[in-house]
Design a protein around this motif. Sequence first.
Motif, PDB file in Angstrom:
ATOM      1  N   LEU A  96       0.848  -1.446  -0.074  1.00 26.45           N
ATOM      2  CA  LEU A  96       0.112   0.050  -0.088  1.00 26.45           C
ATOM      3  C   LEU A  96       0.896   1.119  -0.061  1.00 26.45           C
ATOM      4  CD1 LEU A  96      -3.007  -0.838   2.594  1.00 26.45           C
ATOM      5  CD2 LEU A  96      -2.855  -1.279   0.036  1.00 26.45           C
ATOM      6  N   ASN A  97       2.210   1.400   0.045  1.00 28.19           N
ATOM      7  CA  ASN A  97       3.006   2.475  -0.319  1.00 28.19           C
ATOM      8  C   ASN A  97       2.953   3.144   1.098  1.00 28.19           C
ATOM      9  OD1 ASN A  97       5.194   3.693  -1.281  1.00 28.19           O
ATOM     10  ND2 ASN A  97       3.774   4.808  -2.674  1.00 28.19           N
ATOM     11  N   LEU A  98       2.961   2.641   2.251  1.00 30.53           N
ATOM     12  CA  LEU A  98       2.900   3.193   3.547  1.00 30.53           C
ATOM     13  C   LEU A  98       3.908   3.741   4.076  1.00 30.53           C
ATOM     14  CD1 LEU A  98       0.260   0.682   5.347  1.00 30.53           C
ATOM     15  CD2 LEU A  98      -0.183   2.689   3.779  1.00 30.53           C
ATOM     16  N   ILE A  99       3.989   4.831   4.908  1.00 26.35           N
ATOM     17  CA  ILE A  99       5.134   5.326   5.402  1.00 26.35           C
ATOM     18  C   ILE A  99       5.766   3.972   5.997  1.00 26.35           C
ATOM     19  CG2 ILE A  99       5.965   6.658   7.409  1.00 26.35           C
ATOM     20  CD1 ILE A  99       3.361   8.265   7.026  1.00 26.35           C
ATOM     21  N   GLY A 100       7.271   4.221   5.824  1.00 25.53           N
ATOM     22  CA  GLY A 100       8.375   3.099   6.454  1.00 25.53           C
ATOM     23  C   GLY A 100       8.709   3.687   7.887  1.00 25.53           C
ATOM     24  N   LEU A 101       9.449   2.454   8.355  1.00 25.79           N
ATOM     25  CA  LEU A 101       9.871   2.756   9.786  1.00 25.79           C
ATOM     26  C   LEU A 101      11.280   2.945   9.863  1.00 25.79           C
ATOM     27  CD1 LEU A 101       7.838  -0.179  11.120  1.00 25.79           C
ATOM     28  CD2 LEU A 101       7.341   1.971  11.644  1.00 25.79           C
ATOM     29  N   ARG A 102      11.946   3.562  10.738  1.00 25.79           N
ATOM     30  CA  ARG A 102      13.229   3.834  10.946  1.00 25.79           C
ATOM     31  C   ARG A 102      13.802   2.574  11.408  1.00 25.79           C
ATOM     32  NH1 ARG A 102      15.282   9.535  12.173  1.00 25.79           N
ATOM     33  NH2 ARG A 102      17.085   8.040  12.412  1.00 25.79           N
ATOM     34  N   PRO A 103      14.789   1.840  10.597  1.00 27.42           N
ATOM     35  CA  PRO A 103      15.468   0.686  11.033  1.00 27.42           C
ATOM     36  C   PRO A 103      16.103   0.842  12.328  1.00 27.42           C
ATOM     37  CG  PRO A 103      16.575   1.751   9.164  1.00 27.42           C
ATOM     38  CD  PRO A 103      15.557   2.573   9.395  1.00 27.42           C
ATOM     39  N   ASP A 104      16.536   1.878  13.080  1.00 28.49           N
ATOM     40  CA  ASP A 104      17.648   2.007  13.969  1.00 28.49           C
ATOM     41  C   ASP A 104      16.871   2.570  15.152  1.00 28.49           C
ATOM     42  OD1 ASP A 104      17.127   4.381  12.879  1.00 28.49           O
ATOM     43  OD2 ASP A 104      19.025   5.407  13.209  1.00 28.49           O
ATOM     44  N   LYS A 105      15.710   2.373  15.517  1.00 24.39           N
ATOM     45  CA  LYS A 105      14.936   2.966  16.456  1.00 24.39           C
ATOM     46  C   LYS A 105      15.141   2.344  18.111  1.00 24.39           C
ATOM     47  CE  LYS A 105      10.140   3.972  15.152  1.00 24.39           C
ATOM     48  NZ  LYS A 105       9.022   4.620  15.711  1.00 24.39           N
TER      49      LYS A 105
END
Length: 296
Positions: free
Chosen positions: A220-229
């Motif tokens: 759905l081309n949604l907002i991604g997540l920061r990999p380094d949270k």
Amino acid sequence: MSLALAAGRLLCPVCRSALDLWSPSGHRIDRPEPVPVERAACAQGHSFDPAASGYLNLSGRAAPANADSPAMVRARHRFLASGAYDRLAQAVADHLTQALAEPPDPAAADRPVRALAEAGVGTGHYLQRCLEAQTAPTLALAWDVSPAAARQAARNHPGMALLVADTWRPLPLRPAQFDGLLCLFAPRHLLQFADLLAPGGVLLLGLPEPDHLASLRRRLNLIGLRPDKLNRLLAQLPDRLTVVDSSRLAYDLAASPEQVSDLVMMGPNAFHGAVAAAPAAELEVRVRLLTLRRTS
Ligand SMILES: C[S@@+](CC[C@H](N)C(=O)[O-])C[C@H]1O[C@@H](n2cnc3c(N)ncnc32)[C@H](O)[C@@H]1O
Ligand SMILES: [Zn+2]
């Protein structure tokens, strides 16, 4: 009754002196008791009226743009009520209950009532599960910067005291008072959270893992997540907080089009417009549950 649970725990957001709760019959509520609250006021004359649904707005300003909107809160309520995240809610309650059962401070075990809190509480779904898991008398106080969320949580959960407050500003709460504090998928202010915990108290954080809902995000081309949270969080940990457990919860879930639509609309993607026609989808739920303890 619910707001009266906060008696003796609040600070005036203007002058930071004690904020008292007053009943309609004009007596000061000095302990949690089943009475309605008409007004909250400090000795300097700053005064705040609870909303009709029972929450107390102590934020002192209009909700910021990133506060969840009424439509987002309704979507979150429907999605969580559908049972989609029940395994997550159970895991949250299990982790918190286990950590609370091992207090390093013997005084904690002697307190007559245990106090739990949640930052960015949304609809109150997870805190309610944690409350239900407790065998000792326990009260719950929670806040969200969104009045719509505080209203929904107050309606859903008459056993919780609900505030509108902003985690990024000085919180209107007495320090060192909570045995357990939850913060799931919401802004974390670790220094303030450490201050709010009683010595030995438990902070349970829930963070999406980098692969949380990965296929749905791609599809759905949604907002991604920061990999380094997680690493960024661990790098900023105040000395007073020690990690006692770090667990990855991973399960897949077949979601209906309604569940997918609500899942998208309850989160930050809602700020970028509705999904035209949500598909049924396999959801990959991947969440990090981090349990920390206040050690000093
Ligand atoms: C992704 S939702 C999570 C809600 C709830 N914890 C849950 O998992 O169902 C994030 C929540 O944090 C709230 N929030 C955002 N910024 C906040 C802030 N600065 N202080 C308090 N709450 C905030 C939003 O209004 C929203 O209810
Ligand atoms: Zn005041």
